[in-house]
Write an enzyme that holds these catalytic residues in place. Structure first.
Site, PDB file in Angstrom:
ATOM      1  N   HIS A 102      -3.220   6.928   2.832  1.00  0.00           N
ATOM      2  CA  HIS A 102      -3.635   5.627   2.309  1.00  0.00           C
ATOM      3  C   HIS A 102      -5.021   5.323   2.856  1.00  0.00           C
ATOM      4  CE1 HIS A 102      -4.026   1.553   1.267  1.00  0.00           C
ATOM      5  NE2 HIS A 102      -3.741   1.065   2.455  1.00  0.00           N
ATOM      6  N   ASN A 129     -10.051  -0.547   0.356  1.00  0.00           N
ATOM      7  CA  ASN A 129      -8.585  -0.441   0.325  1.00  0.00           C
ATOM      8  C   ASN A 129      -8.087  -0.969  -1.030  1.00  0.00           C
ATOM      9  OD1 ASN A 129      -5.836  -0.774   0.632  1.00  0.00           O
ATOM     10  ND2 ASN A 129      -5.968  -1.710   2.667  1.00  0.00           N
ATOM     11  N   CYS A 150       0.817  -1.227   0.000  1.00  0.00           N
ATOM     12  CA  CYS A 150       0.000   0.000   0.000  1.00  0.00           C
ATOM     13  C   CYS A 150       0.848   1.273   0.000  1.00  0.00           C
ATOM     14  CB  CYS A 150      -0.934   0.005   1.198  1.00  0.00           C
ATOM     15  SG  CYS A 150      -1.910  -1.492   1.329  1.00  0.00           S
TER      16      CYS A 150
END
Ligand code: UT7
Length: 328
Positions: A255, A285, A114
Site C-alpha cells: 500500500h 495515498n 486502504c
C-alpha cells in the site's frame, strides 16, 4: 478447489496533477517537508463532476481489455472504496450500469479502507473458486479529494484520487494464481483514522459542515507505528502459511501511503527496495486504489514475469490489514 488467477489489470488517474509546490500555496507546508516525511511529490485530483464511478469505469475497461473479455462476461463485481458516489446505493450498482454489465451480475461494495483491494481479492477469489461465479471484476477506487480537509496540512498533503481494477477467473494449472491471503483488523484503533460525521451516529448538520467534520482526521504518528507492525506481521504470516521465504518474492506491492513505511518494511523483511514497487511519489495515498494502480503499472512495465511470486500487503483505517501471495 481450482486456483483463481488474475486475467487482466487496468488503472486510471485523473488528468489534473496537484504538485507539492501548488499545495504550499494553499496551506503552511513545503515541498521539502512533504517529500522528506512522506515521499510524495504530486497527486491526481478528480475533475469537477468526475465521480468515483467514472474513474472506476476507466480502470475496469482497461482491465477487461487486458483480459480479452467483454463486460457481459463478468458475473461478479466487488468495489472496494470509502468514497462511493452516494451513501446509498452502492457504487458497484452505478458502475455495473455504466459499464454495461449483465443484470444478473452480483454487485456489492466493500469498505476496508486502504486494505480494500486485498479484501476484495480474497472475497472475489473465494466466490470464483467455489464455482458459483465464473469471472469477477474487482475495483479499488477513491475520490479522497472529496473528503480531505483542504485546510488541514497534516492530512491534505497525503491523499489523491484514482482507480485500479483486476479481472479474476480460474485456472486448472496447479500452483499458480492466488496462493493465499491473510486478513485482519485492529478494531480498537478506530479513533486513529476516521470521519466522524455523515454516518448514522452523527448525521451531517450545518454545524458539522462548518467544522469540516465530514473530512478525514488522522493521528498520523500512531498510524505510522501500527502500520509498520501490521504490514510486517501480515507479510510474515502469509509467507509462513504458504512455506515461502522472503527471498523468493520477486516483487512486493505495498500500500502506497508513505515511502518511509515501505522502507521500514523493506528493512524488517530484509528485502532490498529494488524488490518493492513504489509510485507514492506520483499518486500520494489513494487508499483502496493504491495497490491495484501499482499492480497494473508493475505488470505493464514488465516488472512481473511468469512464475514470479508477488506479495501484496496493505493496512488502512479500521485499522485493517491484509496480505496476499500470487504466483503468475
Ligand atoms: O493509508 C493509511 C493512511 N495513513 C498513513 O499512512 C499515515 C501514516 N503516518 C505518516 O505517514 C506520518 O506520520 C505523516 C507523514 C502523516 C507525518 O509525518 P511525521 O514524521 O509523523 O510528522 P509529525 O506528525 O510528527 O509532525 C512533525 C511536525 C509537527 O510540528 P511540531 O509539532 O514538530 O512543531 C507538525 O505540526 O511537522 C508538522 N507538520 C507539517 N509541517 C509542514 C505536519 N504536517 C505538516 C505539513 N507541512 N504538511
Amino acid at each position: 478447489m481450482p486456483s483463481t488467477v488474475i486475467l487482466g489489470t487496468g488503472s486510471y488517474a485523473p488528468a489534473r496533477v496537484l504538485t507539492n509546490a501548488e499545495l504550499s500555496t494553499m496551506v503552511d507546508t513545503s515541498d521539502e517537508w512533504i517529500r522528506t516525511r512522506s515521499g510524495i511529490r504530486e497527486r491526481h485530483i478528480a475533475a469537477p463532476g468526475e465521480s468515483t464511478s467514472d474513474m472506476a469505469v476507466h480502470a475496469a475497461k482497461a482491465a477487461l481489455q487486458d483480459a480479452g473479455l467483454a463486460p457481459t462476461d463478468i458475473d461478479l463485481l466487488v468495489v472496494a472504496t470509502v468514497t462511493p458516489d452516494l451513501v446509498l446505493p452502492a457504487a458497484s450498482c452505478i458502475i455495473q450500469h455504466k459499464l454495461g454489465l449483465r443484470t444478473d451480475t452480483a454487485c456489492f461494495d466493500l469498505n476496508a479502507a486502504c486494505s480494500g483491494f486485498v479484501y476484495a481479492l480474497d472475497t472475489a477469489s473465494a466466490m470464483v473458486a467455489s464455482g458459483r461465479y465464473k469471472k469477477a471484476l474487482i475495483i479499488g477506487v477513491e475520490k479522497l479529494s472529496s473528503v480531505v480537509d483542504w485546510q488541514d496540512r497534516t492530512t491534505c498533503v497525503l491523499f489523491g484520487d484514482g482507480a485500479g481494477a483486476a479481472v479474476l477467473g480460474v485456472s486448472d494449472q496447479p500452483g499458480v494464481g492466488l496462493l493465499g491471503t491473510k486478513l485482519g483488523a485492529y478494531g480498537d484503533c478506530v479513533d486513529l483514522l476516521y470521519i466522524t460525521h455523515g454516518g448514522s451516529d452523527n448525521p451531517t448538520t450545518p454545524e458539522s459542515i462548518a467544522a469540516r467534520n465530514h473530512c478525514i482526521r488522522m493521528k498520523g504518528k500512531e498510524v505510522f507505528k501500527i502500520a509498520v507492525r501490521a504490514m510486517d506481521e501480515a507479510a510474515r504470516d502469509i509467507l509462513e502459511q504458504q512455506g515461502v521465504t522472503a527471498d523468493q518474492i520477486a516483487l512486493v506491492i505495498p500500500h502506497q501511503a508513505n515511502l518511509r513505511i515501505i522502507e521500514a518494511i523493506s528493512q524488517y523483511l530484509k528485502l532490498p527496495m529494488e524488490r518493492f514497487y513504489v509510485n507514492v511519489d506520483r499518486y500520494g495515498n489513494t487508499s483502496a486504489a493504491s495497490i491495484p494502480i501499482a499492480l497494473d503499472e508493475a505488470r505493464r512495465a514488465g516488472r512481473i514475469k511468469s512464475g514470479d511470486i508477488t506479495l501484496l500487503v496493505a493496512f488502512g483505517a479500521g485499522l485493517t490489514y491484509g496480505s496476499a501471495l500470487i504466483r503468475w
